[in-house]
Scaffold this active site. Sequence first.
Site, PDB file in Angstrom:
ATOM      1  N   GLN A   1     -11.416   0.741  -8.379  1.00  0.00           N
ATOM      2  CA  GLN A   1     -10.811  -0.586  -8.412  1.00  0.00           C
ATOM      3  C   GLN A   1     -10.987  -1.295  -7.096  1.00  0.00           C
ATOM      4  OE1 GLN A   1      -7.100  -0.318 -10.881  1.00  0.00           O
ATOM      5  NE2 GLN A   1      -7.152   1.631 -10.029  1.00  0.00           N
ATOM      6  N   ASN A   2     -11.348  -0.721  -5.909  1.00  0.00           N
ATOM      7  CA  ASN A   2     -11.340  -1.140  -4.674  1.00  0.00           C
ATOM      8  C   ASN A   2     -12.686  -2.039  -4.675  1.00  0.00           C
ATOM      9  OD1 ASN A   2      -9.173   0.232  -4.488  1.00  0.00           O
ATOM     10  ND2 ASN A   2     -10.133   1.936  -3.136  1.00  0.00           N
TER      11      ASN A   2
ATOM     12  N   ASP B   1     -13.548  -3.014  -1.469  1.00  0.00           N
ATOM     13  CA  ASP B   1     -14.298  -2.740  -0.063  1.00  0.00           C
ATOM     14  C   ASP B   1     -15.289  -1.812  -0.176  1.00  0.00           C
ATOM     15  OD1 ASP B   1     -13.272   0.439   0.167  1.00  0.00           O
ATOM     16  OD2 ASP B   1     -11.311  -0.370  -0.071  1.00  0.00           O
TER      17      ASP B   1
ATOM     18  N   HIS C   1     -13.993  -3.851 -10.215  1.00  0.00           N
ATOM     19  CA  HIS C   1     -13.215  -4.998  -9.784  1.00  0.00           C
ATOM     20  C   HIS C   1     -14.171  -6.067  -8.863  1.00  0.00           C
ATOM     21  CE1 HIS C   1      -9.009  -3.723 -11.286  1.00  0.00           C
ATOM     22  NE2 HIS C   1      -9.770  -3.913 -12.458  1.00  0.00           N
TER      23      HIS C   1
ATOM     24  N   GLY D   1      -4.769   7.270  -5.605  1.00  0.00           N
ATOM     25  CA  GLY D   1      -4.082   6.002  -4.886  1.00  0.00           C
ATOM     26  C   GLY D   1      -4.358   4.734  -5.756  1.00  0.00           C
ATOM     27  N   THR D   2      -3.770   4.783  -6.925  1.00  0.00           N
ATOM     28  CA  THR D   2      -3.551   3.591  -7.812  1.00  0.00           C
ATOM     29  C   THR D   2      -2.192   3.648  -8.446  1.00  0.00           C
ATOM     30  OG1 THR D   2      -4.409   2.089  -9.552  1.00  0.00           O
ATOM     31  CG2 THR D   2      -4.896   4.593  -9.818  1.00  0.00           C
TER      32      THR D   2
ATOM     33  N   GLU E   1       2.904   8.827  -4.255  1.00  0.00           N
ATOM     34  CA  GLU E   1       4.210   9.026  -5.246  1.00  0.00           C
ATOM     35  C   GLU E   1       4.124   9.119  -6.523  1.00  0.00           C
ATOM     36  OE1 GLU E   1       5.567   4.279  -4.566  1.00  0.00           O
ATOM     37  OE2 GLU E   1       6.333   5.775  -3.123  1.00  0.00           O
TER      38      GLU E   1
ATOM     39  N   ALA F   1      -3.740  10.284   0.843  1.00  0.00           N
ATOM     40  CA  ALA F   1      -4.899  10.736   0.430  1.00  0.00           C
ATOM     41  C   ALA F   1      -5.759  11.427   1.086  1.00  0.00           C
ATOM     42  CB  ALA F   1      -5.548   9.417  -0.138  1.00  0.00           C
TER      43      ALA F   1
HETATM   44  C1  BJW Z   1      -1.271   5.998  -1.549  1.00  0.00           C
HETATM   45  C2  BJW Z   1      -1.392   5.824  -0.234  1.00  0.00           C
HETATM   46  C3  BJW Z   1      -1.984   6.753   0.652  1.00  0.00           C
HETATM   47  C4  BJW Z   1      -0.324   4.309  -0.811  1.00  0.00           C
HETATM   48  N1  BJW Z   1      -2.436   7.742  -0.073  1.00  0.00           N
HETATM   49  N2  BJW Z   1      -1.771   7.008  -2.098  1.00  0.00           N
HETATM   50  C5  BJW Z   1      -2.745  -4.576 -21.287  1.00  0.00           C
HETATM   51  C6  BJW Z   1      -1.404  -4.536 -21.182  1.00  0.00           C
HETATM   52  C7  BJW Z   1      -0.640  -5.719 -20.349  1.00  0.00           C
HETATM   53  C8  BJW Z   1      -1.641  -6.516 -19.501  1.00  0.00           C
HETATM   54  C9  BJW Z   1      -3.055  -6.156 -19.709  1.00  0.00           C
HETATM   55  C10 BJW Z   1      -3.454  -5.458 -20.652  1.00  0.00           C
HETATM   56  N3  BJW Z   1      -4.852  -5.606 -20.603  1.00  0.00           N
HETATM   57  C11 BJW Z   1      -5.220  -6.478 -19.845  1.00  0.00           C
HETATM   58  C12 BJW Z   1      -4.162  -6.879 -19.246  1.00  0.00           C
HETATM   59  C13 BJW Z   1      -3.943  -8.112 -18.188  1.00  0.00           C
HETATM   60  C14 BJW Z   1      -4.359  -7.788 -16.799  1.00  0.00           C
HETATM   61  C15 BJW Z   1      -3.364  -6.799 -16.378  1.00  0.00           C
HETATM   62  O1  BJW Z   1      -3.748  -5.666 -16.323  1.00  0.00           O
HETATM   63  N4  BJW Z   1      -2.183  -7.393 -16.099  1.00  0.00           N
HETATM   64  C16 BJW Z   1      -1.235  -6.225 -15.594  1.00  0.00           C
HETATM   65  C17 BJW Z   1      -0.765  -6.711 -14.205  1.00  0.00           C
HETATM   66  C18 BJW Z   1      -0.081  -6.472 -16.628  1.00  0.00           C
HETATM   67  N5  BJW Z   1      -5.702  -7.402 -16.531  1.00  0.00           N
HETATM   68  C19 BJW Z   1      -6.579  -7.987 -16.452  1.00  0.00           C
HETATM   69  O2  BJW Z   1      -6.755  -9.501 -16.564  1.00  0.00           O
HETATM   70  C20 BJW Z   1      -7.948  -7.297 -16.066  1.00  0.00           C
HETATM   71  N6  BJW Z   1      -9.081  -7.823 -16.978  1.00  0.00           N
HETATM   72  C21 BJW Z   1      -9.097  -7.753 -18.562  1.00  0.00           C
HETATM   73  O3  BJW Z   1      -8.086  -6.922 -18.798  1.00  0.00           O
HETATM   74  O4  BJW Z   1     -10.136  -8.346 -19.106  1.00  0.00           O
HETATM   75  C22 BJW Z   1      -9.914  -7.878 -20.604  1.00  0.00           C
HETATM   76  C23 BJW Z   1     -10.701  -6.605 -21.171  1.00  0.00           C
HETATM   77  C24 BJW Z   1     -11.197  -5.572 -20.467  1.00  0.00           C
HETATM   78  C25 BJW Z   1     -11.587  -4.505 -20.842  1.00  0.00           C
HETATM   79  C26 BJW Z   1     -11.804  -4.183 -22.077  1.00  0.00           C
HETATM   80  C27 BJW Z   1     -11.386  -5.142 -22.941  1.00  0.00           C
HETATM   81  C28 BJW Z   1     -10.606  -6.555 -22.455  1.00  0.00           C
HETATM   82  C29 BJW Z   1      -8.699  -7.699 -14.765  1.00  0.00           C
HETATM   83  C30 BJW Z   1      -7.649  -7.102 -13.643  1.00  0.00           C
HETATM   84  C31 BJW Z   1      -8.301  -7.337 -12.131  1.00  0.00           C
HETATM   85  C32 BJW Z   1      -7.500  -7.082 -11.399  1.00  0.00           C
HETATM   86  N7  BJW Z   1      -7.816  -7.631  -9.967  1.00  0.00           N
HETATM   87  C33 BJW Z   1      -7.360  -7.226  -8.758  1.00  0.00           C
HETATM   88  C34 BJW Z   1      -7.865  -8.193  -7.511  1.00  0.00           C
HETATM   89  C35 BJW Z   1      -9.158  -8.087  -7.422  1.00  0.00           C
HETATM   90  C36 BJW Z   1      -9.713  -8.764  -6.131  1.00  0.00           C
HETATM   91  C37 BJW Z   1      -8.824  -8.356  -4.921  1.00  0.00           C
HETATM   92  O5  BJW Z   1      -9.122  -7.174  -4.367  1.00  0.00           O
HETATM   93  O6  BJW Z   1      -8.543  -9.261  -4.330  1.00  0.00           O
HETATM   94  O7  BJW Z   1      -7.590  -5.992  -8.407  1.00  0.00           O
HETATM   95  S1  BJW Z   1      -5.506  -7.102  -8.775  1.00  0.00           S
HETATM   96  C38 BJW Z   1      -5.152  -5.848  -7.913  1.00  0.00           C
HETATM   97  O8  BJW Z   1      -4.651  -4.574  -8.627  1.00  0.00           O
HETATM   98  C39 BJW Z   1      -6.843  -5.293  -7.392  1.00  0.00           C
HETATM   99  C40 BJW Z   1      -6.656  -3.804  -7.769  1.00  0.00           C
HETATM  100  O9  BJW Z   1      -7.921  -3.151  -7.917  1.00  0.00           O
HETATM  101  C41 BJW Z   1      -5.713  -3.725  -8.770  1.00  0.00           C
HETATM  102  C42 BJW Z   1      -5.005  -2.473  -8.934  1.00  0.00           C
HETATM  103  O10 BJW Z   1      -4.436  -2.214  -7.739  1.00  0.00           O
HETATM  104  P1  BJW Z   1      -4.322  -0.796  -7.287  1.00  0.00           P
HETATM  105  O11 BJW Z   1      -5.272  -0.191  -6.641  1.00  0.00           O
HETATM  106  O12 BJW Z   1      -3.664   0.424  -8.263  1.00  0.00           O
HETATM  107  O13 BJW Z   1      -3.055  -0.857  -5.892  1.00  0.00           O
HETATM  108  P2  BJW Z   1      -1.600  -0.575  -5.695  1.00  0.00           P
HETATM  109  O14 BJW Z   1      -1.196  -1.517  -4.645  1.00  0.00           O
HETATM  110  O15 BJW Z   1      -1.013  -1.311  -7.312  1.00  0.00           O
HETATM  111  O16 BJW Z   1      -1.032   0.805  -6.147  1.00  0.00           O
HETATM  112  C43 BJW Z   1      -1.633   1.335  -4.574  1.00  0.00           C
HETATM  113  C44 BJW Z   1      -1.089   2.825  -4.725  1.00  0.00           C
HETATM  114  O17 BJW Z   1      -1.500   3.636  -3.655  1.00  0.00           O
HETATM  115  C45 BJW Z   1       0.373   3.180  -5.029  1.00  0.00           C
HETATM  116  O18 BJW Z   1       0.731   3.858  -6.145  1.00  0.00           O
HETATM  117  C46 BJW Z   1       0.832   3.931  -3.659  1.00  0.00           C
HETATM  118  O19 BJW Z   1       1.916   4.643  -3.883  1.00  0.00           O
HETATM  119  C47 BJW Z   1      -0.354   4.396  -3.286  1.00  0.00           C
HETATM  120  N8  BJW Z   1      -0.701   4.701  -1.926  1.00  0.00           N
HETATM  121  N9  BJW Z   1      -0.818   4.697   0.357  1.00  0.00           N
HETATM  122  C48 BJW Z   1      -2.335   7.732  -1.547  1.00  0.00           C
HETATM  123  N10 BJW Z   1      -2.069   6.874   2.005  1.00  0.00           N
END
Ligand code: BJW
Length: 237
Positions: free
Chosen positions: A91-92, A94, A109, A176-177, A204, A220
Site C-alpha cells: 500500500q506504500n 515509497d 496505491h 505494518g498495516t 501492535e 518490523a
Molecule cells: C509498525 C511500526 C513498526 C508502526 N513496525 N509496524 C468498505 C468498507 C468501508 C469503506 C470502504 C470499503 N471499501 C472501500 C471503502 C472506501 C475507502 C476506505 O477504505 N475507507 C476506510 C477509511 C473506511 N477505500 C477507498 O476509497 C479505496 N478505493 C476503493 O475502495 O475503490 C473501490 C473498489 C476497490 C476494489 C474493488 C472494488 C471497488 C482507495 C483507498 C486509497 C487509500 N489511499 C491512501 C493514500 C495514498 C497516497 C498517500 O500515501 O498519500 O493510502 S490512505 C493511506 O492509508 C494510504 C495507505 O496506503 C493506507 C493504509 O494505511 P496503512 O499502511 O495501514 O498505515 P496506518 O498508519 O493506518 O497503519 C500503520 C500500522 O503500522 C499501524 O498498525 C502501526 O501499529 C504499525 N506500525 N510502526 C511494525 N516499526
Amino acid sequence: MSRYNSIVILTGAGLSAESGLHTFRDKDGIWAKYDYREVATPEGYKRNPKLVLQFYNERRKQNADVQPNAAHLALARLEAEYPGGVLIVTQNIDPLHEMAGSKKLVHMHGEIMKALCAACATRHALHDDITLKSVCPSCGRTGVLRPDVVWFGELPYEMERIYRAILGCDLFISIGTSGTVYPAAGFVEEALRVGAHTVELNLEPSHGISRFIDAIHGPATEVVPAYVERLLKRARS
Ligand code: BJW
C-alpha cells in the site's frame, strides 16, 4: 510451520516507519497533521490543487533521502531464495521495496516517484516537483499532471492480479498495516476463504487481528527478518 507454495505479502506504512517515514494513523502520523479529505481525495484536489501538489512534493523530497530497512531487505531475500512464489502487494507509495531488490511487487496505491496525467492517463517517472505549470511529456498539455497515487474513492491498481494471487496463495502475511483501508483490509478474508494460513506481523494488534491465525507483534526490523529466516529454514529442511 509448513512449507508453502505461494506467498502473498501485504505491506503498509509500518514497514517503512523505521526508515524514517511517517505512518498515517499513529499518534504522530500524517493524518494527525493533515485532513485526508483535503489532501487524499479527488474532491480535495479539485478544491485546492496547489495544497495537494505541495503536500506530495514535500513527501517526494522526504522519500528521496530514505533507505530500505532490515525488513524490506529480508522480504527481498525471501523472494530471491524461497523455492515457491512470493508476491508483495504494497500500500506504500515509497520506493523502498524496489530499492531493497524486490521484483515481484504491486504498488496498489501508486508511487510517489511517478506522475499521472489526468488528460492522457500516462504515468511518468518523476523526481521534481509537480506544479500547476508542469507539462505532460506525452500529450504536451499544461496543468494536468498529478501525483500517481490512489486517493479515497479511486480504484487501486492491479486489483485483478492481486485477487488472482490471493485466491491461489497458501500463506498470506500482513505487515505494518492498521487494516483500516479497503480493499486491502479485506484481503485476509479472501485468503482465509481459500484455506490459506494468515499471519500478522505488526507493532501492535491491528483492526483485523481476529482474522489472522497467527500474529507476531514487534518492530518490523525485528519480527520480519526473524520470520523470513524461519520460512527459509523450513523450506530447506
Ligand atoms: C509498525 C511500526 C513498526 C508502526 N513496525 N509496524 C468498505 C468498507 C468501508 C469503506 C470502504 C470499503 N471499501 C472501500 C471503502 C472506501 C475507502 C476506505 O477504505 N475507507 C476506510 C477509511 C473506511 N477505500 C477507498 O476509497 C479505496 N478505493 C476503493 O475502495 O475503490 C473501490 C473498489 C476497490 C476494489 C474493488 C472494488 C471497488 C482507495 C483507498 C486509497 C487509500 N489511499 C491512501 C493514500 C495514498 C497516497 C498517500 O500515501 O498519500 O493510502 S490512505 C493511506 O492509508 C494510504 C495507505 O496506503 C493506507 C493504509 O494505511 P496503512 O499502511 O495501514 O498505515 P496506518 O498508519 O493506518 O497503519 C500503520 C500500522 O503500522 C499501524 O498498525 C502501526 O501499529 C504499525 N506500525 N510502526 C511494525 N516499526
